[in-house]
Design a protein around this motif. Structure first.
Motif, short mmCIF file in Angstrom:
data_model
loop_
_atom_site.label_atom_id
_atom_site.label_comp_id
_atom_site.label_asym_id
_atom_site.label_seq_id
_atom_site.Cartn_x
_atom_site.Cartn_y
_atom_site.Cartn_z
N GLU A 141 35.74 22.64 38.75
CA GLU A 141 36.41 23.49 39.73
C GLU A 141 36.09 23.05 41.16
N ASN A 144 38.73 20.96 42.39
CA ASN A 144 40.09 21.48 42.25
C ASN A 144 40.96 20.89 43.36
N SER A 146 43.75 21.47 44.57
CA SER A 146 44.51 22.30 45.51
C SER A 146 43.67 22.66 46.73
C1 LIG Z 1 42.54 25.67 41.68
O1 LIG Z 1 42.52 26.58 42.74
C2 LIG Z 1 43.73 27.34 42.85
C3 LIG Z 1 43.64 28.16 44.14
O2 LIG Z 1 42.35 28.59 44.40
C4 LIG Z 1 43.90 28.20 41.61
O3 LIG Z 1 45.09 28.96 41.69
C5 LIG Z 1 43.97 27.29 40.40
O4 LIG Z 1 44.02 28.05 39.22
C6 LIG Z 1 42.77 26.37 40.34
N1 LIG Z 1 42.99 25.38 39.31
C7 LIG Z 1 42.14 25.19 38.33
C8 LIG Z 1 42.51 24.13 37.35
O5 LIG Z 1 41.11 25.83 38.21
#
Ligand SMILES: *[C@@H]1O[C@H](CO)[C@@H](O)[C@H](O)[C@H]1NC(C)=O
Ligand SMILES: *[C@@H]1O[C@H](CO)[C@@H](O)[C@H](O)[C@H]1NC(C)=O
Length: 304
Positions: A141, A144, A146
């Motif tokens: 995480e 991550n 994003s």
């Molecule tokens: C990554 O972070 C985003 C926003 O915080 C979240 O919506 C998403 O589920 C996360 N992705 C994973 C694979 O954990």
């Protein structure tokens, strides 16, 4: 093309990206992108990358910011956390793995933080996830994608639409636990990244769904126990995750003794490394000798 000239070209591209990014930053002083709104107690320091920070020592620049972009405050913490990733870089799951990771673990010294580009993160993630999964680790995480910026002000290596970044690493044409060099450092790293290790012969290999099921001989010599109990050890079966069809020379030869490493993931024992037990190899002998005193860095903090 030689590995050196390839490396050199990559570094030129990196340097260009960094120069561009810093120019962009200078021009837009107010637009500081911070993924989590973190504020430091004191400004980051610029320090030499120590030679035992193996993940980043040869990355192409000599100094880094501390705290880094993963909020590691001390060099000891950086080293400990970064060490888990060294084996992944050796796997060549993506050509930019090291640059991506070092942008975070050992950011280049500039007057502000520049994060890796989101597409770079995604390319490395897509290349490396199959390999990490083979070892039972999800993409963490803390990486991550994003979280990372999409704009121009980020660390990138190649264009996102070149073949280098779009070529997926097929799961079936590589067998990450099998293609290990017989090198002392590599073997020790793998040993540390595994929960248990023992010497054994293979009794039988079967396919099971997408996995290979490796049934071992009863007799084993334990080198590292982890959570393995004596009773687990006796009839131990290890799985080569997603490895039904991948090439693994070691599993074709049932006559040899092997050094077998693994981890327990969801009630299954995963094979994370296999080496021929080769007393005639200097590197192997050195590994066994060093193992007695070798201290593993803690890796659980990174890969949960
Ligand atoms: C990554 O972070 C985003 C926003 O915080 C979240 O919506 C998403 O589920 C996360 N992705 C994973 C694979 O954990
Ligand atoms: C990448 O895409 C951009 C715009 O979509 C294009 O101009 C460029 O030529 C592409 N590069 C390669 C190597 O395909």
């Amino acid at each position: 093309m030689s590995a050196t000239s390839q490396w050199f070209r990559r570094m030129i591209r990196l340097a260009a990206a960094v120069a561009l990014a810093s120019a962009a930053c200078a021009a837009y002083d107010d637009l500081v992108w911070k993924p989590d709104g973190r504020i430091y107690d004191k400004p980051p320091q610029c320090v030499d990358i120590p030679d035992d920070l193996r993940l980043c020592y040869n990355v192409g620049y000599s100094q880094m910011l501390l705290p880094n972009l993963l909020e590691h405050e001390t060099m000891a913490e950086v080293k400990q956390q970064a060490s888990s990733w060294v084996p992944l870089v050796h796997k060549n799951c993506h050509s930019s793995t090291q640059v991506f990771l070092c942008a975070l673990f050992a950011p280049v010294c500039l007057d502000r933080s520049i994060y890796p580009c989101r597409w770079l993160c995604e390319a490395v993630r897509d290349g490396c996830t199959p390999i990490m999964e083979a070892f039972g680790f999800p993409w963490p995480e803390m990486l991550n994608c994003s979280k990372f910026p999409e704009g121009d002000m980020c660390i990138s290596m190649t264009q996102p639409n070149t073949t280098e970044t779009t070529r997926p690493t097929g799961v079936s044409d590589i067998c990450p636990p099998c293609d290990n060099e017989m090198k002392t450092d590599t073997m020790l790293e793998h040993m540390c990244a595994s929960e248990f290790a023992f010497k054994s012969k293979i009794k039988e290999v079967k396919r099971e769904n997408n996995d290979r099921k490796v049934i071992l001989q009863k007799k084993k010599k334990l080198l590292k126990a982890g959570s393995l109990k004596k009773k687990d050890l006796k009839n131990l079966v290890v799985y080569l995750k997603n490895g039904a069809d991948c090439p693994c020379q070691q599993l074709d030869n049932l006559g040899h003794h092997y050094l077998i490493m693994g981890r327990k993931v969801d009630k299954q024992y995963l094979l994370t490394g296999i080496h021929k037990w080769d007393k005639s190899s200097k590197e192997f002998k050195k590994t066994m000798k060093k193992l007695k005193t070798h201290k593993c860095p803690a890796f659980e903090h990174v890969f949960k």
